[in-house]
Write a protein that holds these residues in place. Structure first.
Motif, PDB file in Angstrom:
ATOM      1  N   ASP A 151       1.030  -1.121   0.019  1.00 52.25           N
ATOM      2  CA  ASP A 151      -0.201   0.012  -0.292  1.00 52.25           C
ATOM      3  C   ASP A 151       1.027   0.765  -0.215  1.00 52.25           C
ATOM      4  OD1 ASP A 151      -1.438   1.910  -0.006  1.00 52.25           O
ATOM      5  OD2 ASP A 151      -3.135   1.079   1.723  1.00 52.25           O
ATOM      6  N   HIS A 152       1.287   1.779  -0.638  1.00 52.32           N
ATOM      7  CA  HIS A 152       1.299   3.644  -1.224  1.00 52.32           C
ATOM      8  C   HIS A 152       0.991   4.700   0.067  1.00 52.32           C
ATOM      9  CE1 HIS A 152      -1.395   3.806  -4.489  1.00 52.32           C
ATOM     10  NE2 HIS A 152      -1.546   4.523  -3.868  1.00 52.32           N
ATOM     11  N   ASP A 186      -1.661  -3.981  -3.357  1.00 54.45           N
ATOM     12  CA  ASP A 186      -1.967  -2.321  -3.012  1.00 54.45           C
ATOM     13  C   ASP A 186      -2.956  -2.162  -2.559  1.00 54.45           C
ATOM     14  OD1 ASP A 186      -0.512   0.567  -2.864  1.00 54.45           O
ATOM     15  OD2 ASP A 186      -0.492   0.691  -4.360  1.00 54.45           O
ATOM     16  N   HIS A 187      -2.818  -0.847  -2.506  1.00 55.73           N
ATOM     17  CA  HIS A 187      -4.500   0.317  -2.018  1.00 55.73           C
ATOM     18  C   HIS A 187      -5.639  -0.186  -3.311  1.00 55.73           C
ATOM     19  CE1 HIS A 187      -6.457   3.520   0.642  1.00 55.73           C
ATOM     20  NE2 HIS A 187      -6.919   3.853  -0.261  1.00 55.73           N
TER      21      HIS A 187
END
Length: 231
Positions: free
Chosen positions: A169-170, A199-200
């Motif tokens: 998750d960025h 990822d998000h």
């Protein structure tokens, strides 16, 4: 499917919630908390899916104090930027008040025995806040942002909580994920599932962010969680 009007607890007006109801008797209710994109087709689809599983599902329009009826597409760059702008203007304290009103509406007007809460992105953070600040019976947070800033409230968690954490998750970097695990792994009411490499937004119902295998796994775990705790 219909819309339900809910009065704000501070007397400032009323807002709507999208409601999906099961064909037969409801086993409970689930409040679905929007992302920064409003109650858009993806959020409504999640409500419909919960209704198909036997729950009354409602998604309150939390941006109503800014502008009612906001619906945005994260795959459209201009709308993505609009979503961040709305989020930056959004009063999360008032959002929790409105979610508490939605939970109360689910219990009262819809006659539900128990009410669960599930939220995504911004909604994941708000769901965690519901777990510490409202009487929700069970809570699920998908890739909630900023939960590390709420860990001081963990003592107030009285009912079961499930967190889905995207490993890549960025918005929630590895150091933040480590803080969440350190604070919550030993909490008797909290379960955390990690999704390495995801990822998000991986469990979005539609669009480029969705990661099918991870979304199906997370949603199956959520369904089992609510089956155990809501009803």
């Amino acid at each position: 499917m219909s819309n339900l009007g809910i009065d704000a607890s501070d007397g400032s007006g009323s807002f709507t919630a999208y409601v999906a109801e099961p064909e037969g008797p409801a086993r409970g209710a689930i409040v679905v908390i929007q992302e920064i994109f409003g109650v858009n087709p993806g959020i409504r689809k999640k409500c419909d899916a919960w209704a198909a599983k036997g729950y009354v599902a409602l998604a309150p329009d939390l941006f109503w104090r800014l502008e009612p009826g906001i619906e945005l597409d994260p795959d459209v760059p201009a709308q993505l930027q609009q979503a961040f702008d709305w989020m930056n203007r959004f009063d999360q304290g008032k959002g929790i008040e409105d979610l508490e009103a939605a939970i109360k509406a689910a219990r009262g007007k819809l006659g539900s025995r128990s009410v669960g809460v599930v939220g995504y992105c911004l909604g994941g953070r708000l769901a965690f806040m519901c777990a510490t600040r409202t009487d929700s019976d069970a809570t699920v947070c998908y890739y909630g942002v900023g939960i590390d800033n709420l860990l001081g409230e963990k003592h107030a968690i009285a009912n079961p909580v499930l967190l889905h954490v995207a490993g890549a998750d960025h918005f929630v970097t590895p150091d933040i994920q480590a803080k969440m695990h350190e604070a919550l792994d030993d909490h008797p009411k909290v379960t955390i599932f990690d999704y390495p490499g995801e990822d998000h937004g991986f469990a979005a119902e539609m669009g480029a962010r969705r990661s099918e295998k991870a979304a199906e796994l997370a949603d199956a775990r959520t369904a089992a969680f609510f089956a155990e705790h809501i009803g």
